[in-house]
Design a protein around this motif. Structure first.
Motif, PDB file in Angstrom:
ATOM      1  N   PRO A 150      85.847  41.601  99.538  1.00  0.00           N
ATOM      2  CA  PRO A 150      84.390  41.718  99.514  1.00  0.00           C
ATOM      3  C   PRO A 150      83.955  43.180  99.636  1.00  0.00           C
ATOM      4  O   PRO A 150      84.592  43.986 100.313  1.00  0.00           O
ATOM      5  CB  PRO A 150      83.945  40.903 100.739  1.00  0.00           C
ATOM      6  N   SER A 151      82.854  43.511  98.978  1.00  0.00           N
ATOM      7  CA  SER A 151      82.328  44.868  99.024  1.00  0.00           C
ATOM      8  C   SER A 151      81.671  45.134 100.372  1.00  0.00           C
ATOM      9  O   SER A 151      81.062  44.252 100.970  1.00  0.00           O
ATOM     10  CB  SER A 151      81.298  45.074  97.911  1.00  0.00           C
ATOM     11  N   SER A 206      68.179  42.732  95.921  1.00  0.00           N
ATOM     12  CA  SER A 206      69.346  42.051  95.361  1.00  0.00           C
ATOM     13  C   SER A 206      69.177  40.551  95.501  1.00  0.00           C
ATOM     14  O   SER A 206      68.326  40.069  96.250  1.00  0.00           O
ATOM     15  CB  SER A 206      70.627  42.504  96.064  1.00  0.00           C
ATOM     16  N   PHE A 207      70.017  39.819  94.761  1.00  0.00           N
ATOM     17  CA  PHE A 207      69.986  38.364  94.822  1.00  0.00           C
ATOM     18  C   PHE A 207      71.363  37.845  94.417  1.00  0.00           C
ATOM     19  O   PHE A 207      72.095  38.498  93.655  1.00  0.00           O
ATOM     20  CB  PHE A 207      68.902  37.792  93.899  1.00  0.00           C
ATOM     21  N   PRO A 208      71.753  36.670  94.916  1.00  0.00           N
ATOM     22  CA  PRO A 208      73.066  36.122  94.573  1.00  0.00           C
ATOM     23  C   PRO A 208      73.050  35.488  93.192  1.00  0.00           C
ATOM     24  O   PRO A 208      72.002  35.060  92.682  1.00  0.00           O
ATOM     25  CB  PRO A 208      73.290  35.066  95.662  1.00  0.00           C
ATOM     26  N   GLY A 213      70.008  49.274  80.023  1.00  0.00           N
ATOM     27  CA  GLY A 213      68.785  48.709  80.578  1.00  0.00           C
ATOM     28  C   GLY A 213      67.524  49.320  80.024  1.00  0.00           C
ATOM     29  O   GLY A 213      66.443  49.176  80.621  1.00  0.00           O
ATOM     30  N   GLU A 214      67.645  50.014  78.890  1.00  0.00           N
ATOM     31  CA  GLU A 214      66.491  50.615  78.214  1.00  0.00           C
ATOM     32  C   GLU A 214      65.768  51.638  79.086  1.00  0.00           C
ATOM     33  O   GLU A 214      64.548  51.801  79.003  1.00  0.00           O
ATOM     34  CB  GLU A 214      65.496  49.528  77.777  1.00  0.00           C
ATOM     35  N   ALA A 215      66.513  52.322  79.962  1.00  0.00           N
ATOM     36  CA  ALA A 215      65.955  53.345  80.851  1.00  0.00           C
ATOM     37  C   ALA A 215      64.828  52.796  81.722  1.00  0.00           C
ATOM     38  O   ALA A 215      63.907  53.527  82.103  1.00  0.00           O
ATOM     39  CB  ALA A 215      65.468  54.556  80.041  1.00  0.00           C
ATOM     40  N   GLN A 216      64.913  51.498  82.034  1.00  0.00           N
ATOM     41  CA  GLN A 216      63.921  50.856  82.894  1.00  0.00           C
ATOM     42  C   GLN A 216      64.534  50.330  84.191  1.00  0.00           C
ATOM     43  O   GLN A 216      63.922  50.424  85.255  1.00  0.00           O
ATOM     44  CB  GLN A 216      63.256  49.692  82.154  1.00  0.00           C
ATOM     45  N   LYS A 217      65.751  49.790  84.070  1.00  0.00           N
ATOM     46  CA  LYS A 217      66.380  49.167  85.230  1.00  0.00           C
ATOM     47  C   LYS A 217      67.870  49.006  84.972  1.00  0.00           C
ATOM     48  O   LYS A 217      68.278  48.707  83.859  1.00  0.00           O
ATOM     49  CB  LYS A 217      65.746  47.793  85.498  1.00  0.00           C
ATOM     50  N   ALA A 218      68.663  49.227  86.001  1.00  0.00           N
ATOM     51  CA  ALA A 218      70.098  48.945  85.938  1.00  0.00           C
ATOM     52  C   ALA A 218      70.419  47.856  86.953  1.00  0.00           C
ATOM     53  O   ALA A 218      69.814  47.799  88.026  1.00  0.00           O
ATOM     54  CB  ALA A 218      70.915  50.198  86.228  1.00  0.00           C
ATOM     55  N   THR A 219      71.348  46.986  86.599  1.00  0.00           N
ATOM     56  CA  THR A 219      71.794  45.926  87.504  1.00  0.00           C
ATOM     57  C   THR A 219      73.271  46.144  87.811  1.00  0.00           C
ATOM     58  O   THR A 219      74.091  46.230  86.893  1.00  0.00           O
ATOM     59  CB  THR A 219      71.594  44.539  86.884  1.00  0.00           C
ATOM     60  N   VAL A 220      73.600  46.259  89.088  1.00  0.00           N
ATOM     61  CA  VAL A 220      74.969  46.513  89.525  1.00  0.00           C
ATOM     62  C   VAL A 220      75.473  45.269  90.256  1.00  0.00           C
ATOM     63  O   VAL A 220      74.820  44.784  91.185  1.00  0.00           O
ATOM     64  CB  VAL A 220      75.047  47.736  90.451  1.00  0.00           C
ATOM     65  N   CYS A 221      76.623  44.765  89.841  1.00  0.00           N
ATOM     66  CA  CYS A 221      77.216  43.572  90.442  1.00  0.00           C
ATOM     67  C   CYS A 221      78.290  43.977  91.449  1.00  0.00           C
ATOM     68  O   CYS A 221      79.169  44.782  91.127  1.00  0.00           O
ATOM     69  CB  CYS A 221      77.842  42.681  89.373  1.00  0.00           C
ATOM     70  N   GLN A 251      76.819  39.438  93.996  1.00  0.00           N
ATOM     71  CA  GLN A 251      75.483  39.791  94.436  1.00  0.00           C
ATOM     72  C   GLN A 251      74.974  40.831  93.443  1.00  0.00           C
ATOM     73  O   GLN A 251      75.663  41.814  93.151  1.00  0.00           O
ATOM     74  CB  GLN A 251      75.499  40.354  95.853  1.00  0.00           C
ATOM     75  N   LEU A 252      73.791  40.621  92.894  1.00  0.00           N
ATOM     76  CA  LEU A 252      73.246  41.495  91.863  1.00  0.00           C
ATOM     77  C   LEU A 252      72.182  42.407  92.471  1.00  0.00           C
ATOM     78  O   LEU A 252      71.222  41.933  93.093  1.00  0.00           O
ATOM     79  CB  LEU A 252      72.631  40.671  90.728  1.00  0.00           C
ATOM     80  N   PHE A 253      72.357  43.723  92.264  1.00  0.00           N
ATOM     81  CA  PHE A 253      71.454  44.729  92.813  1.00  0.00           C
ATOM     82  C   PHE A 253      70.691  45.383  91.664  1.00  0.00           C
ATOM     83  O   PHE A 253      71.304  45.933  90.744  1.00  0.00           O
ATOM     84  CB  PHE A 253      72.231  45.787  93.593  1.00  0.00           C
ATOM     85  N   GLU A 254      69.381  45.341  91.730  1.00  0.00           N
ATOM     86  CA  GLU A 254      68.549  45.947  90.704  1.00  0.00           C
ATOM     87  C   GLU A 254      68.056  47.313  91.176  1.00  0.00           C
ATOM     88  O   GLU A 254      67.497  47.432  92.276  1.00  0.00           O
ATOM     89  CB  GLU A 254      67.364  45.038  90.378  1.00  0.00           C
ATOM     90  N   VAL A 255      68.282  48.329  90.336  1.00  0.00           N
ATOM     91  CA  VAL A 255      67.922  49.707  90.684  1.00  0.00           C
ATOM     92  C   VAL A 255      66.985  50.235  89.600  1.00  0.00           C
ATOM     93  O   VAL A 255      67.259  50.092  88.409  1.00  0.00           O
ATOM     94  CB  VAL A 255      69.165  50.603  90.812  1.00  0.00           C
TER      95      VAL A 255
END
Length: 459
Positions: A85-86, A94-96, A199-207, A231-235
């Motif tokens: 686990p990270s 974030s959300f699962p 993400g079209e320079a709008q948002k990146a999602t890191v798993c 777990q998905l993290f939106e930046v």
């Protein structure tokens, strides 16, 4: 229950392939459940079954051919089957993962929900060679389908080290003089840049992988004890994406981390399923194709890494297929280019690399040579903007082979003269066959002569 199951079992000789697959899937499901109990991780979160479910019985590849079930399945006790686990600093924004998301992810990758990644993919991560060495800038690359992703990311690492870093000399020696800290910065910048463009320079999602299992296996979804714990993290900013990845870099570079898979998941979620479907066409409906017990990346994956869009073809723009269907190519020049050559490469226009990829913004190319991937690059940023520089120049070649202790330096001459004919005959005459690397270079510079400067040609 296992006893009752065995009592009802017929002999394998009487079972067709579909029945065998169903029973294997059923046994695997219960094995994983028992494994969860034994490991003390029976804390799954119940999910509903919303979303589109495509039965494995109906799965097809891009050509419409039914595929065998459970491709790439390995026992969960394998050495690379369960990453640690990270260690996550914060779960804000974030959300699962949900069952519906996990199934869409599988469909996007494999075209069904029962395939899982093969051992070579699970083993692959982003790990550098030793710092302050001839390969300090280079990733260690294994065999298998993940190699193409690793080498594509390698191109973006070279871009950062040569042309993006501030207050650094753009020369080859600077690549060999980087520290471990600089390696980490380069990898974080490369991965973040790829996700941000996707993400079209709008948002990146890191798993990232957590301890809690969010999704359980069902008859329509085969768990791998990895995807179900995402777990998905939106930046929302590029710099924040780079910092977040840097803070969790071990999740992508550590042994047993499933780092390449984790990055591929992040890339798909950053692109979003909606954009991904618009990028693809009838020739490519999912991103990976089965091959010799594993999976290879289709061109759409490589284009998504290089350009941000999962276009399935390498020509410019859009073209009509044999049945007048619209096929999607590359619509704009990217920072990193692409070249390919193979013995059996088709000569039709659909297979030829267009100028958008042949002439990138920076002199770095991912090369597909007979299905093996390497990176060609120049340290001279003016190479593609000044015809005088393009007459005679050096390219450096890194292919990731274990025997390669340093990049090969190739001198390319695109301006031949009649008084040089004797030398050319001697260098390329009878008994001297051009290597596949030279053939790939000539797809960009047609009449070029290539000097390997004492290195024995490989590939």
């Amino acid at each position: 229950m296992a006893v009752a199951f065995l009592d009802q079992e017929q002999s394998f000789q009487e079972l067709d392939l579909e029945e065998i697959t169903r029973k294997i899937s059923f046994l695997d499901k219960w094995r994983e459940i028992f494994s969860y109990h034994r490991l003390g991780t029976n804390n799954t979160t119940s999910q509903n079954h919303e979303g589109s479910h495509v039965s494995a019985d109906k799965s097809e590849d891009g050509s419409g051919t039914p595929q065998p079930k459970r491709q790439g399945l390995l026992p969960s006790s394998g050495p690379c089957s369960t990453p640690k686990p990270s260690i996550i600093s914060s779960k804000s924004n974030s959300f699962p993962i949900s069952l519906a998301m996990a199934m869409k992810l599988r469909q996007s990758l494999f075209g069904n929900t029962v395939y899982v990644f093969s051992y070579d993919w699970k083993k692959a991560c982003f790990r550098f060679h030793d710092p302050f060495s001839d390969l300090a800038f280079a990733l260690e690359v294994g065999k298998g389908g993940a190699q193409s992703v690793q080498m594509a990311v390698q191109g973006l690492i070279i871009k950062y080290l040569l042309f993006t870093r501030e207050k650094k000399d753009c020369n080859f020696h600077s690549l060999c003089a980087i520290s471990k800290q600089e390696q980490k910065q380069a990898l974080a910048a490369a991965l973040a840049g790829i996700l941000w463009v996707a993400g079209e320079a709008q948002k990146a999602t890191v798993c990232l992988v957590t301890e809690n299992t969010q999704v359980t296996s069902t008859p329509d979804y085969a768990g791998d004890n990895f995807t179900e714990r995402l777990q998905l993290f939106e930046v929302l900013e590029k710099e924040a994406t780079e910092k977040f990845i840097y803070d969790h870099l071990q999740c992508f570079s550590g042994e047993g981390s499933h780092g390449v898979i984790l990055f591929l998941y992040s890339l798909i979620f950053s692109r979003t399923f909606e954009r991904l479907q618009k990028d693809l066409d009838v020739s490519t409906i999912h991103l990976l194709q089965p091959n010799a017990g594993g999976f290879l990346c289709r061109q759409a994956v490589l284009n998504m890494v290089l350009t941000g869009r999962a276009s399935p073809h390498v020509f410019n723009g859009c073209q009509n297929g044999k049945s007048q269907e619209i096929l999607h190519g590359v619509s704009a020049r990217s920072d990193i280019g692409y070249l390919q050559w193979g013995k059996h490469t088709s000569e039709d226009g659909l297979s030829q690399v267009g100028s958008m990829l042949k002439t990138p913004k920076l002199p770095i190319w991912l090369c597909n040579i007979n299905g093996s991937y390497n990176v060609l690059f120049s340290t001279n940023r003016q190479l593609l903007g000044d015809w005088k520089v393009e007459r005679r120049f050096d390219l450096h070649l890194y292919g990731g082979q274990p025997f390669q202790k340093k990049p090969a330096r190739l001198t390319v001459d695109t301006h031949s003269h009649h008084w040089e004919s004797d030398q050319r005959v001697e260098e390329h005459g009878p008994g001297r066959q051009c290597s596949p690397v030279e053939m790939a270079i000539r797809t960009k510079w047609r009449e070029a002569t290539i000097n390997w400067n004492g290195t024995i040609p490989f590939f």
